[in-house]
Design an enzyme around this catalytic site. Structure first.
Site, PDB file in Angstrom:
ATOM      1  N   HIS A 163       0.831  -1.217   0.000  1.00 15.63           N
ATOM      2  CA  HIS A 163       0.000   0.000   0.000  1.00 15.63           C
ATOM      3  C   HIS A 163       0.864   1.265   0.000  1.00 15.63           C
ATOM      4  O   HIS A 163       0.437   2.305   0.482  1.00 15.63           O
ATOM      5  CB  HIS A 163      -0.937   0.022   1.206  1.00 15.63           C
ATOM      6  CG  HIS A 163      -1.672  -1.258   1.431  1.00 15.63           C
ATOM      7  ND1 HIS A 163      -2.883  -1.546   0.849  1.00 15.63           N
ATOM      8  CD2 HIS A 163      -1.327  -2.373   2.145  1.00 15.63           C
ATOM      9  CE1 HIS A 163      -3.276  -2.764   1.215  1.00 15.63           C
ATOM     10  NE2 HIS A 163      -2.341  -3.299   1.983  1.00 15.63           N
ATOM     11  N   SER A 284      14.160  21.933 -16.187  1.00 14.10           N
ATOM     12  CA  SER A 284      12.940  22.692 -16.447  1.00 14.10           C
ATOM     13  C   SER A 284      13.335  24.003 -17.100  1.00 14.10           C
ATOM     14  O   SER A 284      14.382  24.562 -16.800  1.00 14.10           O
ATOM     15  CB  SER A 284      12.217  22.950 -15.135  1.00 14.10           C
ATOM     16  OG  SER A 284      11.385  24.078 -15.253  1.00 14.10           O
TER      17      SER A 284
END
Ligand code: ARG
Length: 476
Positions: A163, A284
């Site tokens: 999980h 970026s």
């Protein structure tokens, strides 16, 4: 009218009264993508011609001319001088026309006892067999890279997750070996799919076979196929092998995508488990601090297009009556794109995996923060006589105690652990806890205890690496 319709009706001629519009020509042509099959088309034609000559359907002189002409055509294609013509529709008619231009009537005899339907089925099988072999060796390369890093990190502790919550300690090597298993299954699937690719359709002709005294076993032998296909109708219409390949490819990409997701998460500064070499990342245009894991992200994205090709091919086939239908021309682009995506992705991933830089101290810290040895503690209480459900409850209380005291299980003293487990409340004696119990709470203790086939004990991880190498005949 005249400028809307082309004047020449190149490919099949006399039966037709009006020429095709340029648009319809473009719509029905496949030459701009199926020219990729050229070398396989020539290989198939040469085998067919050899068989025809051996069966005395064409003369030895014709065969010699065909061989010579094809040699030149191959050189022209490889040298980039071959003139591909839209008017000639596809790779098959382009090559056949050039052959006839070069050698005359012998070129016109090549298509005896054959149709483009069995021809194209043969070409795709030859192409895919070749590519599947390449993909198998690329899969091996990726597995070898995973094994190399796994060996190096056979004892590096990291949190194992369920999980996406810290569950139990594992080693990084063990985690990577899970991917090696996936890719080894992919390798098996490719090997298995190859068996059904490796059948020879020539001789089925258009759909019903041929009236010429051909020898299909001989053509089969010349092309290195395992056996001729058994039913002429099925031979020209079957594309199962291409769909199977795309299904196997989809599983490869699903595994690649899962691995990508992990690399992306691990590289996030929130995890900081690994770093990827700069050459697989980009920056970026606005945020100067960024280093983005573009390659894994793109691979995760490309998984979608490969699934799309599988769905596309299944849909292409579902409504087709026997035998060949022009729909089948649409099989090529998805197949080519699947091959290209797989080849590039596997090549890049082998190199990228080798370049993973591991940050063991961060992995260890994350493992310590997550009560990863809670199950070990419960197991130890069970070994001292407590039923598992009660042990589970006691350890849950100890975890809450640690939460409240902001410490890890391994940091507790014997006395604190007795207090934390609340054994008295559950009807057990505090004597169950002594200093030997604390030993199971270390990460190393937890790893070492899982000492069986398939376990995360570092020696088991090393053994698994060696066993994989042996199975796949890989060097260390
Ligand atoms: N270009 C065609 C294909 O890719 C070749 C077979 C054409 N056969 C036909 N009967 N029109 O499927």
């Amino acid at each position: 009218m005249t400028n809307q319709w082309s004047k020449k009706q190149e490919a099949w001629s006399a039966r037709f009264n009006e020429p095709m519009s340029e648009l319809v020509k473009r719509y029905t042509a496949s030459v701009f993508f199926d020219k990729r099959l050229a070398e396989f088309d020539i290989q198939g034609s040469l085998a067919h011609a050899t068989m025809l000559a051996e069966c005395k359907v064409i003369s030895p002189e014709d065969l010699a001319s065909i061989q010579k002409g094809m040699q030149q055509i191959l050189a022209e294609i490889q040298g980039g001088q071959f003139e591909w013509q839209l008017d000639l529709e596809d790779v098959h008619l382009n090559i056949e026309r050039r052959l006839t231009d070069l050698i005359g009537d012998a070129g016109k005899r090549l298509h005896t006892g054959r149709s483009r339907n069995d021809q194209v089925a043969t070409d795709i099988r030859l192409f895919l067999r070749h590519e599947v072999d390449r993909i198998q060796s690329l899969l091996k390369g990726l597995i070898a890279a995973l094994l190399g890093v796994a060996e190096q990190h056979h004892a590096t502790v990291m949190p194992g997750f369920t999980h996406l919550q810290v569950a139990q300690p594992v080693t990084f090597g063990h985690h990577l070996l899970a991917y090696a298993e996936m890719f080894e299954r992919d390798l098996e699937r490719m090997q298995d799919c190859r068996k059904r690719i490796n059948r020879m359709p020539l001789g089925a002709a258009a759909l019903a076979g041929t009236t010429f005294p051909i020898n299909r076993n001989r053509t089969c032998e010349l092309l290195g196929f395992e056996a001729p296909t058994r039913n002429s109708l099925d031979s020209v219409s079957d594309r199962d092998f291409a769909i199977e390949f795309c299904a196997a490819a989809s599983l490869v990409m699903m595994h690649i995508s899962r691995l990508s997701e992990e690399l992306i998460v691990w590289m996030s500064p929130r995890f900081a488990f690994i770093d990827l070499p700069d050459r697989f990342c980009t920056g970026s245009s606005i945020m100067p601090q960024k280093k983005n894991p573009d390659v894994p992200e793109l691979a995760r994205g490309k998984t979608g297009r490969v699934y799309g090709h599988l769905t596309g091919l299944l849909t292409l086939m579902k409504g087709q009556p026997l035998a060949y239908n022009k729909d089948n021309q649409e099989d090529k682009e998805p197949l080519f794109d699947t091959v290209d995506t797989l080849v590039d992705t596997l090549t890049i991933f082998a190199e990228m995996v080798e370049g993973i830089r591991v940050k063991p101290e961060n992995m260890k810290r994350a493992t310590l923060e997550g009560y990863a040895t809670a199950t070990d503690l419960a197991d130890a209480l069970v070994k001292r006589g407590m039923p598992f459900r009660d042990a589970h409850e006691a350890v849950a209380r100890a975890v809450r105690y640690c939460d409240e005291h902001a410490c890890g299980l391994e940091a507790l003293t014997v006395q604190q652990l007795q207090e934390a487990l609340h054994l008295g409340e559950l009807g057990y004696s505090d004597d169950l806890v002594d200093s030997t119990l604390l030993a199971v709470l270390t990460l190393e203790g937890s790893l070492n205890a899982r000492n069986h086939i398939g376990g995360t004990n570092p020696q088991q991880v090393l053994a698994a690496v060696h066993a994989s190498r042996q199975r796949l005949d890989l060097k260390a």
